[in-house]
Design an enzyme around this catalytic site. Sequence first.
Site: not given
Lengths: 494, 494, 494, 494
Positions: C21, C106, C151-152, C273, C279, C281, C286, C313, C318, C321
């Site tokens: 780890s 631990n 809405t919608h 782009s 473009k 963007n 995003e 444990y 491990q 994490k």
Amino acid sequence: MMYRSRPKGELDSDALDFLSSMQEDKAILGYDILGTEAHVLMLHKQKYLTAKELKAVLAALELAKSKPLLIRTEGFEDIHEALEGFVATEAGTEAGGKMHTARSRNDQVALDTRMKIRDDINLISSALLDLVEVLIRRAKQNKCTVMLFYTHLQQAQIGTLSHYFLAFAYSLLRDVERLSEAYRRVNRSPLGSCAILGTSMNIDREFTARTLGFDGLVVNSLDATSSRDVLLEYASDLTLCMNSISRVAEDLVLWSSTEFGYIELDDSYSSTSSAMPQKKNPDPLEMARAKAGSVIGDCVSLLAIVKSLPSGYDRDLQEFKQPLFRMSKTVLDTLRVLKGVVDTLQIRHERMEESCKNSYAIALDVAERLVSEQGIPFRAAHKIVGAVVNEAISKGHGSLRGLSEADIKTALLRARPKEEFDVARIHKVISEMTPEKSVRSKKSQGSPSPKEQAAMIDEVSEAQRKQRAALGSRISLLQEANANLEKIVAELTK
Amino acid sequence: MMYRSRPKGELDSDALDFLSSMQEDKAILGYDILGTEAHVLMLHKQKYLTAKELKAVLAALELAKSKPLLIRTEGFEDIHEALEGFVATEAGTEAGGKMHTARSRNDQVALDTRMKIRDDINLISSALLDLVEVLIRRAKQNKCTVMLFYTHLQQAQIGTLSHYFLAFAYSLLRDVERLSEAYRRVNRSPLGSCAILGTSMNIDREFTARTLGFDGLVVNSLDATSSRDVLLEYASDLTLCMNSISRVAEDLVLWSSTEFGYIELDDSYSSTSSAMPQKKNPDPLEMARAKAGSVIGDCVSLLAIVKSLPSGYDRDLQEFKQPLFRMSKTVLDTLRVLKGVVDTLQIRHERMEESCKNSYAIALDVAERLVSEQGIPFRAAHKIVGAVVNEAISKGHGSLRGLSEADIKTALLRARPKEEFDVARIHKVISEMTPEKSVRSKKSQGSPSPKEQAAMIDEVSEAQRKQRAALGSRISLLQEANANLEKIVAELTK
Amino acid sequence: MMYRSRPKGELDSDALDFLSSMQEDKAILGYDILGTEAHVLMLHKQKYLTAKELKAVLAALELAKSKPLLIRTEGFEDIHEALEGFVATEAGTEAGGKMHTARSRNDQVALDTRMKIRDDINLISSALLDLVEVLIRRAKQNKCTVMLFYTHLQQAQIGTLSHYFLAFAYSLLRDVERLSEAYRRVNRSPLGSCAILGTSMNIDREFTARTLGFDGLVVNSLDATSSRDVLLEYASDLTLCMNSISRVAEDLVLWSSTEFGYIELDDSYSSTSSAMPQKKNPDPLEMARAKAGSVIGDCVSLLAIVKSLPSGYDRDLQEFKQPLFRMSKTVLDTLRVLKGVVDTLQIRHERMEESCKNSYAIALDVAERLVSEQGIPFRAAHKIVGAVVNEAISKGHGSLRGLSEADIKTALLRARPKEEFDVARIHKVISEMTPEKSVRSKKSQGSPSPKEQAAMIDEVSEAQRKQRAALGSRISLLQEANANLEKIVAELTK
Amino acid sequence: MMYRSRPKGELDSDALDFLSSMQEDKAILGYDILGTEAHVLMLHKQKYLTAKELKAVLAALELAKSKPLLIRTEGFEDIHEALEGFVATEAGTEAGGKMHTARSRNDQVALDTRMKIRDDINLISSALLDLVEVLIRRAKQNKCTVMLFYTHLQQAQIGTLSHYFLAFAYSLLRDVERLSEAYRRVNRSPLGSCAILGTSMNIDREFTARTLGFDGLVVNSLDATSSRDVLLEYASDLTLCMNSISRVAEDLVLWSSTEFGYIELDDSYSSTSSAMPQKKNPDPLEMARAKAGSVIGDCVSLLAIVKSLPSGYDRDLQEFKQPLFRMSKTVLDTLRVLKGVVDTLQIRHERMEESCKNSYAIALDVAERLVSEQGIPFRAAHKIVGAVVNEAISKGHGSLRGLSEADIKTALLRARPKEEFDVARIHKVISEMTPEKSVRSKKSQGSPSPKEQAAMIDEVSEAQRKQRAALGSRISLLQEANANLEKIVAELTK
């Protein structure tokens, strides 16, 4: 609670309720009866059941099939127990008590689930192909319907609406493909694996498998009763399918907005607002989108239930059925409604065309012309057109068409002072470019030009026909097995 | 379909079915009626409803409350529409048509859901505290019950069973804490936010909030109708709770195995096998473990539905209710059954003690003695005892006790030839160490010694009492509000 | 591999790699050193370490702190082992070998993780409050910026941009609240729980907890080493936060489209782009939206890892994490970039206003006027305005304003032939309604009227200040503890 | 930032960092170079690049391939941009500027990902088949190793260890099958789809596809750049595979416990405790189990990222790469380590046999004997043996063998007073039943009898060989394409 050979007394009633799978089991009762019929036919063939006992048991099963409400369920943990109790009552404890010979709830539930899921695969495949058919039809109508295509939700290029429908059709055909491959793994019989390690009785697994229309066995008995990867595969396939659908639903919701305005759902697929009278809401699309989310979660439930489960049957696997069966229903419902939505949606051709014209979406076309006609490196052409676009934007034009030669010259001088350009040519390219030209100029395979649309429509149609034929064969085999079993049972019980 | 002001004709029947939330809505009908009563009381106070209209509407609502089956649901998308239709029929379209003034399904569904979830929080918190109480009782009984504790599922050290029960109780108390914090965010009224942006009508949001027992408002109307983070928080809290429970279930399933053999479930919580008569299966624990998996998936469904959803109400949010309400039920059922399981499970004390003796679990105790009594650095003591353990294993002893002084000497000579050890002392430490001694020797705070157990039992009991009191107050406030509303309505409708 | 007292030989190198780890551990090295310093100070106080040994160990730890690259990591499974090896080399095996007295990996890893996560909570809370500040500032600027709300994704009503920013701020403040509640559970010390059951050594858990700035202990040693619910809570909180952010990101992506055109991201937050020069963007939005998806998955990883894990444990923890630490980074990065995006984004006021005018978004306002001025029941008013909207749509108007009195009359006659209406009044209401009027007319608490905006800005600002102050106190306490520890160590090592 | 034709100025540095995919991109640099080589060869063939330009570009690409560290990455958003920058520097802006003709990052990243994933599929399939081989070998060694099998973690029946290994092998072979089917969908070229809608340039998509070893095209350009279902399918396949592995890991962890004691991991695959010297922890198995959880989460990340994403390329798809590539690595690492674990694990035959003897696992065998020899209905036999088991348990025997005839008589009298039994026969059946007999008596297909083991070993071996051959062919085709491309490039650049 007929299985309670050892624990004394009754289950705590809350616990019984907690453990009960009666709700999900109703979906598999029919399969349980068929599986039991095949099993007792085999037991008779192998001499574990007399002809008389066989007849009595089959008669009881047929009664259960035709009048399922006669089966008492209260006090039973599941449908298997309830059905055995019913048969014992109807056919006598002697005959009924033999029904469970060389069988366990473990292989039984594995069997029932596989029988249900193979039918679900066929139903869903059929609904997928129905939707593909509608898409082909709508593609044919819209080979020349120009519209904007987007990347990053920014107007990118001009294509044809059929191109969009076909992209969706291709993805649905892959869903059908995946389901047909999963089917081969699903359609194998676990019956005869008993609790976990088969049996010392002289049973005939191939016989029951054949009788029930399976292509073969899940051979290893531990594998047959314990593993669920094949059902998880089915669940994953459905999740992928709904995921693709969610994207189309998102697009169509966008297109239904006043801002895009490309389509209008038919009234039979729109809802209105309880407060705002002007609203026409694309509810079925929103629901389809949401159900794609539900299905991800259902798939996670299944994975999380199975993860790290010790091998052999664990009661955890009962909890598996609920999300799995729910997924089948969700996908089937969604496909059916979506087919209706696509079939009836109105296309606003002029709006689509208008948007193409009032956009910079021909910029790449112009750049490509500069490359092919004047040999300018693409990266340079890209920058040139970028400069021209900037000029048009700063002048408040919504497209390149409004620019004069002088505008273009100014733009290029500012952006690339050291280079010389054939400004007249650039201006001509721009002013002559229309949405239709843009689309027709596309040459590459799989592009939105009408020629490529025609080719793709052929390809998709052909693939659809093939898949439909393969599906038909699969269904026929099941129907034949079923009819055969019914005939035998009818003769034996008359 | 009374809301259909604009779209023409009826919804496609598949689509209506697809969009319908009647199933989930039944769970919120009661809340919808209460909310509507508060709303019309407010409308009357603000002069939008005459006394006569108010009385008619309230009478219809009371009828719906007492005889919900009278409400026609077919043809309606949801319970809000169906209830409005019912009231219009009962109270006349004039009065009924005013009920929806300054209200929308969007704030209504947000209201109903919050009313249901605050009750669910209280029910679940109560069930959690019930389980904690049982754990305290069982801990008190088992302060001196020695048993092995494991890491990596390898026998690690010797502790007391009460220590285990208390660890679980601590984690459940954190669940109660989290739910009580979520409650503060849930118990705020969205009513009056209307469709999305409030209203130009002169309404009194504080009045309806107070009448319905809320602590305050979700002020911002967009936030109130569109956001779902508070419900997602509740769902996450349940998921965490079930996750902790799954680990206890796993432990108890292990302990129920013949191999561990530490506990035996009461017969009222065990099932047997349909095929193997000797089996006594810990089914409720397996189901609890599985349901922890279901709940992860339900939580994912909710997250996936809401993710990237445009603000404002979208129909996707209807699909939100189903997994959410299902989670409440799952957790409540699990807690109730688990309480019964823990309450009745039999502890096999001798088996637990025997296992302690036939193990190397005192190795660390021995190492710590070497450190504290002989000043050997811990890492060295660790290696010394490791060598001694290896010797015992190679001799086939199942514990350190069988080793003679000579054995220990050999082991140490082989492993650490250059060092000198007080072998007699090591031998004495080993041979005198018993499970009870091991446990009693623990000094650190929060360790499994009986003294620490007593302290922790006090702490947990105190925390449990405090949480119970806080929960009681919360419930009382709701009951008072409810009783008050009922009284007013009764007076007005008599 | 200093811990290998029993298994012979070395770990297979693939296995070592698989188990390692080291990558995640680098994030906790600093905490591991601090924790170890507090631990050895306590060991010295309790007489397990001489002053000389203490000094040597502290010096080695300080060296590790200032020059972490000196620590050899190859061949070690994790940073705890590597650090112990380093100290043993620097301070001698005698002193170094005592460092691990009454401690285990631990409780150590539980400690380090809690120390890191409490810092992460503070960092993220701070970033959240920074973003809230920016939102307040932008809300103040846009109290009168009218815009459409949806809405919608259908145009619904007219509100103010500040209303949107404030809704987001409210949701972020709930995130801060949740994190501050989680903090109380995180900021408790598990140190001294050792492997699983504490120790027979005479340690002082309160001392180490205080030294490291904890508010108290996770008392029960099994709970302290085994449970992860508090970290899962943190992960859930982050998931909720990102989920809310994804919706705002979605909105802003939509608003950045040409079709909506309400905002334009600053060039410093836009990409272009590689193929299409026109473009611009909204890439950071995003990415923020996508990262909300990543975070759901990370949270699921954590839940799935912990689900059904036997208590005590297990090495599985491990793997816990990596997703956890990744989530902290994801959220922090997202918040910082989002702050920049919101801070710099350009609002296109005219476009917003134009859209309001060319819409039917005043329909509900009109209906409400009919209710309040003419006492028409809401449901009837809803239908009346629905009819008028339909007329406008069929005439191709984009709004209600273009309708003449005659148009309205025709519409009403057709839709509701039996009723009589004050058509002139309806016409007047419609023709006088402007976006500004619509917004100003809103009366309800929490609505988008400028008055309510001002009230909400005050409320949010106040809440933000309070949370900032509470956060400041928390951070100060940690800094003081840290400074104090540093001072002691500096004195002892000089 | 060479693509910034339109936005002015530079990206905010935090934003650049946020958007950067350099980390994941390193995994695809090699593929990007190969793809670019095929692309420029095609551009030359189609006359868009002169021979000289082609040579210059290819030389630059070969340099990048052999010395990737020469590529400057700072300031670039991704590897595609960085590589284009590098080539422009090395080959001149004229030639370099043409490299991107008729290509976009969108089809490029789709291409690179497919090239990487098809290799990953082959690597993982190979690792799966390696593990199957080891399982076959271990099954052959253990066809007669009797052991207990469990349901509900309760001792159920007696089987053979080979049966277990083969069940796992069957499930892995299904994983290989699924991957080979996914491969067919993955191994199609998206190149030439450009940004989203193909190009007006005269390109040859089939040429580049063939050159790069693809089986065909993803024809529809929108589908090719926008859809990710095929990659999600791969991710699902991996998730299923890890899910199955997690169950085996769970079993082996259980079997490694002292309580079960059936196996011992080789020292090269065990870890020890930092605190408890006697521990020998099955860490690689715990990690494998945990990684199955990580992988579920990664799959959810992918699904959640893609769900409801508007069609066309969105930047969200960049975030897709990280979990996807991480999954490949996780699965490959797990399979390799698991192969080592299985290959080297020690079987404790006597312990397994001892457990069989000291159990009631022959109960079902006895019941089946009563059925086949005495014609007692199964349900009755089940109850009879249940009564006998209860007697044995109440007498404290750990198995049925200790019961005398008298005991059996007593038991039956008590449980079924009205019936008569051939007690002597029952006693004989019980006393003669041994684990070996139990196993040998199994007759059903796929049961753990040595005969069935042999048959299954043959079947699995055959399937393994076939899959290995098919995999070999797939890999050869890729290698040939690769070698061919290398040869052409070598000739052109020498």
